[in-house]
Design an enzyme around this catalytic site. Sequence first.
Site, PDB file in Angstrom:
ATOM      1  N   HIS A  46      41.225  34.359  28.473  1.00 12.94           N
ATOM      2  CA  HIS A  46      41.798  35.413  29.314  1.00 12.94           C
ATOM      3  C   HIS A  46      42.082  34.801  30.684  1.00 12.94           C
ATOM      4  CE1 HIS A  46      42.573  38.983  31.445  1.00 12.94           C
ATOM      5  NE2 HIS A  46      41.383  39.098  32.009  1.00 12.94           N
TER       6      HIS A  46
ATOM      7  N   CYS B 226      40.624  44.095  29.333  1.00  8.03           N
ATOM      8  CA  CYS B 226      41.112  42.715  29.150  1.00  8.03           C
ATOM      9  C   CYS B 226      40.710  42.124  27.801  1.00  8.03           C
ATOM     10  CB  CYS B 226      40.604  41.825  30.270  1.00  8.03           C
ATOM     11  SG  CYS B 226      41.059  42.452  31.889  1.00  8.03           S
TER      12      CYS B 226
ATOM     13  N   ASN C 299      46.839  38.041  36.181  1.00  6.19           N
ATOM     14  CA  ASN C 299      45.981  38.644  35.158  1.00  6.19           C
ATOM     15  C   ASN C 299      46.734  39.813  34.518  1.00  6.19           C
ATOM     16  OD1 ASN C 299      44.049  40.052  33.721  1.00  6.19           O
ATOM     17  ND2 ASN C 299      42.490  39.967  35.332  1.00  6.19           N
TER      18      ASN C 299
HETATM   19  O1  UT7 Z   1      40.256  40.645  34.155  1.00  5.43           O
HETATM   20  C1  UT7 Z   1      39.265  41.546  34.442  1.00  5.43           C
HETATM   21  C2  UT7 Z   1      38.050  40.881  34.916  1.00  5.43           C
HETATM   22  N1  UT7 Z   1      38.204  40.508  36.297  1.00  5.43           N
HETATM   23  C3  UT7 Z   1      37.800  39.325  36.714  1.00  5.43           C
HETATM   24  O2  UT7 Z   1      37.388  38.508  35.939  1.00  5.43           O
HETATM   25  C4  UT7 Z   1      37.844  39.074  38.192  1.00  5.43           C
HETATM   26  C5  UT7 Z   1      36.590  38.383  38.640  1.00  5.43           C
HETATM   27  N2  UT7 Z   1      36.529  38.169  40.061  1.00  5.43           N
HETATM   28  C6  UT7 Z   1      37.330  37.279  40.713  1.00  5.43           C
HETATM   29  O3  UT7 Z   1      38.190  36.669  40.119  1.00  5.43           O
HETATM   30  C7  UT7 Z   1      37.064  37.040  42.175  1.00  5.43           C
HETATM   31  O4  UT7 Z   1      35.830  37.611  42.544  1.00  5.43           O
HETATM   32  C8  UT7 Z   1      38.191  37.577  43.106  1.00  5.43           C
HETATM   33  C9  UT7 Z   1      39.439  36.738  42.923  1.00  5.43           C
HETATM   34  C10 UT7 Z   1      38.461  39.016  42.791  1.00  5.43           C
HETATM   35  C11 UT7 Z   1      37.750  37.443  44.573  1.00  5.43           C
HETATM   36  O5  UT7 Z   1      37.430  36.101  44.856  1.00  5.43           O
HETATM   37  P1  UT7 Z   1      36.060  35.763  45.592  1.00  5.43           P
HETATM   38  O6  UT7 Z   1      36.027  34.313  45.806  1.00  5.43           O
HETATM   39  O7  UT7 Z   1      34.951  36.351  44.762  1.00  5.43           O
HETATM   40  O8  UT7 Z   1      36.237  36.474  46.970  1.00  5.43           O
HETATM   41  P2  UT7 Z   1      35.295  37.567  47.636  1.00  5.43           P
HETATM   42  O9  UT7 Z   1      35.449  38.868  46.966  1.00  5.43           O
HETATM   43  O10 UT7 Z   1      33.923  36.993  47.783  1.00  5.43           O
HETATM   44  O11 UT7 Z   1      35.926  37.648  49.100  1.00  5.43           O
HETATM   45  C12 UT7 Z   1      35.844  36.547  50.006  1.00  5.43           C
HETATM   46  C13 UT7 Z   1      36.606  36.914  51.241  1.00  5.43           C
HETATM   47  C14 UT7 Z   1      36.246  38.276  51.805  1.00  5.43           C
HETATM   48  O12 UT7 Z   1      36.303  38.206  53.211  1.00  5.43           O
HETATM   49  P3  UT7 Z   1      34.967  38.013  54.077  1.00  5.43           P
HETATM   50  O13 UT7 Z   1      34.102  39.212  53.742  1.00  5.43           O
HETATM   51  O14 UT7 Z   1      34.357  36.743  53.621  1.00  5.43           O
HETATM   52  O15 UT7 Z   1      35.478  37.986  55.472  1.00  5.43           O
HETATM   53  C15 UT7 Z   1      37.365  39.151  51.326  1.00  5.43           C
HETATM   54  O16 UT7 Z   1      37.589  40.268  52.142  1.00  5.43           O
HETATM   55  O17 UT7 Z   1      38.006  36.946  50.947  1.00  5.43           O
HETATM   56  C16 UT7 Z   1      38.540  38.200  51.388  1.00  5.43           C
HETATM   57  N3  UT7 Z   1      39.632  38.566  50.515  1.00  5.43           N
HETATM   58  C17 UT7 Z   1      40.895  38.177  50.730  1.00  5.43           C
HETATM   59  N4  UT7 Z   1      41.446  37.406  51.700  1.00  5.43           N
HETATM   60  C18 UT7 Z   1      42.782  37.181  51.607  1.00  5.43           C
HETATM   61  C19 UT7 Z   1      39.585  39.312  49.393  1.00  5.43           C
HETATM   62  N5  UT7 Z   1      40.827  39.399  48.865  1.00  5.43           N
HETATM   63  C20 UT7 Z   1      41.648  38.693  49.672  1.00  5.43           C
HETATM   64  C21 UT7 Z   1      43.020  38.413  49.646  1.00  5.43           C
HETATM   65  N6  UT7 Z   1      43.533  37.653  50.621  1.00  5.43           N
HETATM   66  N7  UT7 Z   1      43.850  38.865  48.658  1.00  5.43           N
END
Ligand code: UT7
Length: 332
Positions: free
Chosen positions: A259, A118, A289
């Site tokens: 980004h 990225c 993204n």
């Molecule tokens: O460009 C390259 C660099 N990348 C980034 O900068 C990405 C950085 N990370 C992020 O943007 C975020 O961490 C994400 C968008 C990837 C995830 O968001 P989050 O708020 O950190 O969610 P999480 O991973 O903590 O997941 C929270 C919950 C989980 O469920 P439980 O364990 O709480 O029951 C996940 O399984 O959300 C669930 N989850 C989803 N639910 C519905 C994860 N993905 C999804 C989804 N739809 N697509």
Amino acid sequence: MPSVSAPKSCILGTGAYAPDRVLSNADLERLVDTSDAWITERTGIKERRVAADDQASSDMALVAAQRALEAAGLTAKDLDMIIVGTVTPDLPMPACAAILQQKLGAGPIPSFDISAACAGFIYAMSIADQFIRSGAQKHVLIVGVELLSRILNMKDRTTCVLFGDGAGAAVLGPAKADGAGILSTKLYTDSSLVGSLCIPAGGSKERLTPEALGAQRDKVHMAGQDIFKVAVKNLTSASRSALEQAELPSSAVRWVVPHQANLRIIAQVAQRLDIPLERFVLNIEKYGNTSSASIPIALDEALRDGRIEKGDTVLMCALGAGISWGSALVRV
Ligand code: UT7
């Protein structure tokens, strides 16, 4: 701290391209266990673009590059170098930049890819600036292009909802006497989180066996929360360093082109930099993204619609796999 000097290179023109096909959050609801509400609240993304089956990265890069050349008032024959930031080249070898050179009809100029995920466009800009600054090259085409839909596991809801396809480009050339140009760039890599965002198989380490393919190990794997935390911290510090190097306060920044990975990351960076979110160019809602393409697409949009005006100081910052990140401060 390096002494502040007049910019030596400047942006002569920009261009962008996004494929026509739109994949909405509602479309993804039909593919994986997700919801428009979750994606919107957690990321800010509403839809993203997906390339056609017969499109390769170089095809998207070509359109963005032609638009940038036209905006710069130059032709491919005027180019002295092509740098493409991508993790999705047409082929493992040769470089996407070599294929782009051929499609553009440019001369036998040095053309190479850089793999900084990225942060690829910021890396390309910094490298181009060094070549122009030293006098070695005059006109350098830099491109960020990604066809991420080809490397996503469409059954993994933690990644497949985040990314999109697209390309952005800029032509850089020697700075004129008007003070416009690249004021500072900062590049970093911290390998401690190499495994947190990677494609495990398909390189020299792990072969594409039937087992690896079955486990989708040829697709993007990401520990999102690990990346989120360092993204906020590192994008803020890299932005501050670019400002410090140029000896400018954050209040001098008219626009930030970040980004576009997650609206919550951007909002936290805005708060830490004490720059209102209203001064951030945001298009994550439309494209998701697009990795190395996200900054040049947003930059091109804001230049063309007149938000960014002549004389504005623009801060760019990006972070991705590696972890590699960087920032650039530019007066347009
Ligand atoms: O460009 C390259 C660099 N990348 C980034 O900068 C990405 C950085 N990370 C992020 O943007 C975020 O961490 C994400 C968008 C990837 C995830 O968001 P989050 O708020 O950190 O969610 P999480 O991973 O903590 O997941 C929270 C919950 C989980 O469920 P439980 O364990 O709480 O029951 C996940 O399984 O959300 C669930 N989850 C989803 N639910 C519905 C994860 N993905 C999804 C989804 N739809 N697509």
